[in-house]
Design a protein around this motif. Structure first.
Motif, PDB file in Angstrom:
ATOM      1  N   SER A  10     -11.949  -6.133  -3.400  1.00 50.43           N
ATOM      2  CA  SER A  10     -10.528  -5.643  -2.885  1.00 50.43           C
ATOM      3  C   SER A  10      -9.648  -6.584  -2.368  1.00 50.43           C
ATOM      4  O   SER A  10      -8.326  -6.494  -2.811  1.00 50.43           O
ATOM      5  N   ASP A  11      -9.903  -7.522  -1.276  1.00 48.82           N
ATOM      6  CA  ASP A  11      -8.906  -8.502  -0.836  1.00 48.82           C
ATOM      7  C   ASP A  11      -8.557  -9.531  -1.999  1.00 48.82           C
ATOM      8  O   ASP A  11      -7.145  -9.842  -1.923  1.00 48.82           O
ATOM      9  N   ARG A  12      -9.194  -9.587  -3.016  1.00 51.48           N
ATOM     10  CA  ARG A  12      -9.026 -10.525  -4.020  1.00 51.48           C
ATOM     11  C   ARG A  12      -8.427  -9.961  -5.113  1.00 51.48           C
ATOM     12  O   ARG A  12      -7.719 -10.520  -5.973  1.00 51.48           O
ATOM     13  N   LEU A  13      -8.168  -8.431  -5.131  1.00 53.42           N
ATOM     14  CA  LEU A  13      -7.602  -7.915  -6.617  1.00 53.42           C
ATOM     15  C   LEU A  13      -6.107  -8.339  -6.718  1.00 53.42           C
ATOM     16  O   LEU A  13      -5.205  -7.944  -5.821  1.00 53.42           O
ATOM     17  N   ARG A  14      -5.760  -8.663  -7.737  1.00 54.41           N
ATOM     18  CA  ARG A  14      -4.452  -8.762  -8.167  1.00 54.41           C
ATOM     19  C   ARG A  14      -4.163  -7.932  -9.313  1.00 54.41           C
ATOM     20  O   ARG A  14      -4.602  -7.563 -10.351  1.00 54.41           O
ATOM     21  N   SER A  15      -3.117  -6.856  -8.769  1.00 59.29           N
ATOM     22  CA  SER A  15      -2.948  -5.795  -9.530  1.00 59.29           C
ATOM     23  C   SER A  15      -1.447  -5.308  -9.186  1.00 59.29           C
ATOM     24  O   SER A  15      -1.067  -5.404  -8.038  1.00 59.29           O
ATOM     25  N   ARG A  16      -0.709  -4.640  -9.841  1.00 62.73           N
ATOM     26  CA  ARG A  16       0.764  -4.212  -9.683  1.00 62.73           C
ATOM     27  C   ARG A  16       0.433  -2.881  -8.858  1.00 62.73           C
ATOM     28  O   ARG A  16       1.413  -2.237  -8.408  1.00 62.73           O
ATOM     29  N   HIS A  17      -0.799  -2.337  -8.903  1.00 65.66           N
ATOM     30  CA  HIS A  17      -1.039  -0.905  -8.047  1.00 65.66           C
ATOM     31  C   HIS A  17      -1.597  -1.574  -6.712  1.00 65.66           C
ATOM     32  O   HIS A  17      -2.186  -0.616  -6.151  1.00 65.66           O
ATOM     33  N   ARG A  69      -4.100  -3.851  -3.903  1.00 64.55           N
ATOM     34  CA  ARG A  69      -5.427  -4.030  -3.595  1.00 64.55           C
ATOM     35  C   ARG A  69      -6.476  -3.019  -3.294  1.00 64.55           C
ATOM     36  O   ARG A  69      -7.758  -2.942  -3.563  1.00 64.55           O
ATOM     37  N   ARG A  70      -5.863  -1.817  -2.990  1.00 62.11           N
ATOM     38  CA  ARG A  70      -6.786  -0.750  -2.419  1.00 62.11           C
ATOM     39  C   ARG A  70      -6.915   0.460  -3.396  1.00 62.11           C
ATOM     40  O   ARG A  70      -7.779   0.908  -3.603  1.00 62.11           O
ATOM     41  N   HIS A  71      -5.700   0.959  -3.643  1.00 59.90           N
ATOM     42  CA  HIS A  71      -5.812   2.193  -4.471  1.00 59.90           C
ATOM     43  C   HIS A  71      -6.416   2.093  -5.841  1.00 59.90           C
ATOM     44  O   HIS A  71      -7.158   3.227  -6.207  1.00 59.90           O
ATOM     45  N   PRO A  72      -6.562   1.092  -6.696  1.00 65.31           N
ATOM     46  CA  PRO A  72      -7.464   1.271  -7.739  1.00 65.31           C
ATOM     47  C   PRO A  72      -8.869   1.565  -7.561  1.00 65.31           C
ATOM     48  O   PRO A  72      -9.510   2.277  -8.252  1.00 65.31           O
ATOM     49  N   PHE A  73      -9.283   1.019  -6.423  1.00 64.22           N
ATOM     50  CA  PHE A  73     -10.680   1.265  -6.185  1.00 64.22           C
ATOM     51  C   PHE A  73     -10.883   2.735  -5.711  1.00 64.22           C
ATOM     52  O   PHE A  73     -11.813   3.606  -5.947  1.00 64.22           O
ATOM     53  N   MET A  74      -9.978   3.375  -4.847  1.00 64.95           N
ATOM     54  CA  MET A  74      -9.998   4.632  -4.495  1.00 64.95           C
ATOM     55  C   MET A  74     -10.002   5.669  -5.494  1.00 64.95           C
ATOM     56  O   MET A  74     -10.769   6.500  -5.253  1.00 64.95           O
ATOM     57  N   VAL A  75      -8.982   5.194  -6.271  1.00 65.20           N
ATOM     58  CA  VAL A  75      -8.858   6.226  -7.638  1.00 65.20           C
ATOM     59  C   VAL A  75     -10.175   6.417  -8.208  1.00 65.20           C
ATOM     60  O   VAL A  75     -10.604   7.554  -8.749  1.00 65.20           O
ATOM     61  N   ALA A  76     -10.531   5.261  -8.672  1.00 66.65           N
ATOM     62  CA  ALA A  76     -11.672   5.250  -9.427  1.00 66.65           C
ATOM     63  C   ALA A  76     -13.037   5.802  -8.887  1.00 66.65           C
ATOM     64  O   ALA A  76     -14.094   6.237  -9.537  1.00 66.65           O
ATOM     65  N   SER A  77     -13.104   6.061  -7.796  1.00 66.47           N
ATOM     66  CA  SER A  77     -14.458   6.501  -7.132  1.00 66.47           C
ATOM     67  C   SER A  77     -14.400   8.045  -7.029  1.00 66.47           C
ATOM     68  O   SER A  77     -15.572   8.576  -6.434  1.00 66.47           O
ATOM     69  N   ILE A  78     -13.153   8.845  -6.797  1.00 63.67           N
ATOM     70  CA  ILE A  78     -12.903  10.089  -6.427  1.00 63.67           C
ATOM     71  C   ILE A  78     -14.103  11.010  -7.504  1.00 63.67           C
ATOM     72  O   ILE A  78     -14.877  11.648  -6.945  1.00 63.67           O
ATOM     73  N   LEU A  79     -14.114  10.873  -8.901  1.00 65.34           N
ATOM     74  CA  LEU A  79     -14.834  11.712  -9.516  1.00 65.34           C
ATOM     75  C   LEU A  79     -16.260  11.574  -9.493  1.00 65.34           C
ATOM     76  O   LEU A  79     -17.076  12.538  -8.975  1.00 65.34           O
ATOM     77  N   PRO A  80     -16.880  10.349  -9.231  1.00 63.88           N
ATOM     78  CA  PRO A  80     -18.365  10.354  -9.335  1.00 63.88           C
ATOM     79  C   PRO A  80     -18.963  10.668  -7.824  1.00 63.88           C
ATOM     80  O   PRO A  80     -19.887  10.932  -7.714  1.00 63.88           O
ATOM     81  N   ILE A  81     -17.999  10.562  -6.645  1.00 59.85           N
ATOM     82  CA  ILE A  81     -18.529  10.970  -5.335  1.00 59.85           C
ATOM     83  C   ILE A  81     -18.913  12.324  -5.432  1.00 59.85           C
ATOM     84  O   ILE A  81     -20.040  12.735  -5.021  1.00 59.85           O
ATOM     85  N   SER A 101       2.530  -4.330  -5.224  1.00 57.14           N
ATOM     86  CA  SER A 101       1.831  -5.339  -6.119  1.00 57.14           C
ATOM     87  C   SER A 101       1.372  -6.637  -5.457  1.00 57.14           C
ATOM     88  O   SER A 101       1.884  -7.175  -4.587  1.00 57.14           O
ATOM     89  N   SER A 102       0.363  -6.821  -5.674  1.00 52.56           N
ATOM     90  CA  SER A 102      -0.450  -8.199  -5.410  1.00 52.56           C
ATOM     91  C   SER A 102      -0.425  -9.178  -6.012  1.00 52.56           C
ATOM     92  O   SER A 102      -1.193 -10.219  -6.113  1.00 52.56           O
ATOM     93  N   LEU A 103       0.433  -9.167  -7.462  1.00 53.39           N
ATOM     94  CA  LEU A 103       0.059  -9.986  -8.442  1.00 53.39           C
ATOM     95  C   LEU A 103       0.528 -11.509  -7.919  1.00 53.39           C
ATOM     96  O   LEU A 103       0.077 -12.509  -8.402  1.00 53.39           O
ATOM     97  N   ASP A 104       1.605 -11.430  -7.162  1.00 52.86           N
ATOM     98  CA  ASP A 104       2.078 -12.812  -6.607  1.00 52.86           C
ATOM     99  C   ASP A 104       2.045 -13.096  -5.279  1.00 52.86           C
ATOM    100  O   ASP A 104       2.768 -13.705  -4.727  1.00 52.86           O
ATOM    101  N   GLU A 105       1.026 -12.595  -4.618  1.00 52.44           N
ATOM    102  CA  GLU A 105       0.685 -12.733  -2.939  1.00 52.44           C
ATOM    103  C   GLU A 105       0.334 -14.097  -2.714  1.00 52.44           C
ATOM    104  O   GLU A 105      -1.064 -14.090  -3.252  1.00 52.44           O
ATOM    105  N   ASP A 106       0.871 -14.634  -2.033  1.00 48.41           N
ATOM    106  CA  ASP A 106       0.481 -16.142  -2.056  1.00 48.41           C
ATOM    107  C   ASP A 106      -0.416 -16.244  -0.628  1.00 48.41           C
ATOM    108  O   ASP A 106      -1.418 -17.121  -0.641  1.00 48.41           O
ATOM    109  N   ARG A 107      -0.829 -14.999   0.283  1.00 45.54           N
ATOM    110  CA  ARG A 107      -1.788 -14.948   1.085  1.00 45.54           C
ATOM    111  C   ARG A 107      -2.979 -14.947   0.697  1.00 45.54           C
ATOM    112  O   ARG A 107      -4.117 -14.697   1.466  1.00 45.54           O
TER     113      ARG A 107
END
Length: 474
Positions: free
Chosen positions: A65-72, A74-86, A213-219
């Protein structure tokens, strides 16, 4: 400044973790041992194995999650993907096929599969959700408030869901205790599924304004992580002295809490001989009152005391609370079971326990959020999920003790599946009480000794954040 709407939307996500915890602390051990007849030690071992996997999956999820580069973000893509299987996982957990019930190993395999499923997808939701708190606000006091909303919801649903189930799904019918009726448990699985789907959706979409977006996050680390990088990210968090002390007290407290959570249903059912209705009240009412009291007192206490000082006071309260109720009963200084006084004393015991435990948990997670700033100051990297996942890792390793200990206790003291409240021999009940006490008090004492060494206060956090702002400005 954080609005009530923001705190409520973020806090709703705590219900997902709460439903999982309630299922395992209140019903799984009772269901698989006393209803389905699975061996106690085997049940405890299976739950412990699933907890170990749960602990190991936390840092993996955190680093990814910390390393995810996404326009959505670093956190929400994981949260959305887990809802149905839970939700589907809870249905499977509480509805084993009838063909498995006559075979111990097949039933144990079913429990293991769905336990791994549930714990994996709850982790994929919970770790990014926790890390999101440090992105929502950097204010010293607001962090306690936003995490307080999550933990208040967590504690609220961890008691409301099982309390409502005990009142409406497991009531006594025809003289038979509903907790021992196999047909009631699939309904509980459906209830867990519905709560998780609704609350996870509320928090995911209610916090979408904090998606950046975390696509261009330098930290952020730029490489795709291999095993070496994953280990390096986790090990780097342990360089921080405050974080090591926080982890130590978390291990100690959660070892004790694992015992309480595992044995609570058993001591309420057999030792205090509470009915399902009584248990729903003793579980829900003190907890609801404790949540309300924490929310009312959190801001004034936070203004008067540092976070580590509130942790110290909370753990002292937990220790003192261990020293009166069960010793009074064992010394035969209490009236017989079934009296109003016995119920009232258990009410007070639960109220004090839940208040102190919740207040301590809020301060613990808020300090972890502050440590992420200190880490960025020292290393130039944001690893919020890494810190929260490391804390969850040791938390879950510690709670492995509870179900493993509880399963062994059932076999050692001789509490058999055929026994019912009121018909349990006195030595078995005494053994249950001793097991409850010996599994809790030492952990709280050790936690206090560690917390006394923590000194990361508001002035130091303000100094760190000022340095970070100056660095980012250049």
């Amino acid at each position: 400044m954080l609005t009530i709407r923001t705190r409520a939307a973020y806090g709703a996500g705590g219900a997902v973790y709460a439903v999982k915890e309630a299922a395992y602390t209140m019903f799984v051990l009772l269901f698989y041992t006393q209803v389905l007849g699975l061996n106690g030690s085997l049940t405890g071992a299976v739950i412990a194995v699933s907890l170990l996997w749960d602990a190991l999956s936390d840092p993996l999820t955190g680093v990814l999650s910390d390393r995810l580069r996404s326009r959505h973000g670093r956190r929400h893509p994981f949260m959305v993907a887990s809802i149905l299987p839970i939700g589907l996982g809870f249905i499977g957990l509480f509805a084993p096929p009838a063909g498995l019930l006559d075979n111990q190993w097949s039933l144990a395999a079913w429990l293991l599969f769905w336990s791994l499923w549930v714990r994996t997808f709850v982790t994929l939701f919970a770790i990014p959700h926790l890390a999101l708190s440090a992105e929502i606000t950097s204010d010293y006091h607001e962090r306690s408030q936003v995490l307080g909303a999550r933990l208040a919801t967590l504690f609220l649903f961890s008691v409301l869901v099982p309390a409502l189930a005990l009142a409406f799904l497991f009531p006594e019918r025809g003289g038979e205790d509903g907790r021992f009726d196999l047909t009631n448990y699939p309904l509980y699985g459906i209830l867990c599924c519905a709560v998780c789907w609704v609350m996870a959706t509320v928090t995911t979409f209610g916090t979408r304004r904090y998606v950046h977006s975390s696509l261009d996050e330098d930290r952020l680390p730029r490489s795709t992580p291999g095993l070496r990088e994953l280990w390096r990210d986790l090990a780097r968090t342990l360089h921080n002295r405050t974080f090591r002390l926080v982890l130590g007290q978390e291990i100690a407290v959660m070892t004790a809490y694992g015992t309480v959570a595992t044995l609570n249903m058993l001591v309420w059912t057999y030792y205090w001989e509470f009915s399902a209705g009584d248990v729903s009240l003793i579980l829900a009412l003190p907890s609801l009152l404790a949540v309300a009291l924490v929310l009312l007192t959190l801001r004034p206490l936070s203004r008067r005391f540092e976070k580590h000082q509130l942790m110290q006071l909370s753990i002292i309260g937990l220790i003192l609370n261990c020293l009166w109720l069960y010793p009074l009963r064992m010394a035969k200084l209490l009236p017989p079971n079934g009296t109003t006084l016995v119920f009232a004393l258990n009410f007070v015991f639960m109220l004090v326990f839940m208040y102190c435990f919740l207040l301590r948990a809020i301060q613990t997670q808020s300090i972890v959020a502050d440590v992420t700033d200190e880490h960025e100051h020292d290393h130039g990297l944001r690893q919020e999920a890494g810190f929260f996942s490391a804390a969850n890792l040791v938390n879950k390793f510690a709670t492995v003790f509870g179900p493993l200990y509880g399963g062994i206790v059932l076999d050692v003291i001789g509490l058999q599946a055929s026994m019912r409240p009121g018909g349990v021999p006195a030595p078995v009940l005494d053994g249950l009480a001793w097991a409850f006490g010996l599994g809790t008090l030492p952990g709280f004492v050790l936690a206090l000794l560690l917390v006394l060494r923590i000194n990361l206060g508001q002035a130091r956090v303000a100094e760190i954040q000022a340095a970070l702002r100056a660095r980012r400005g250049t």
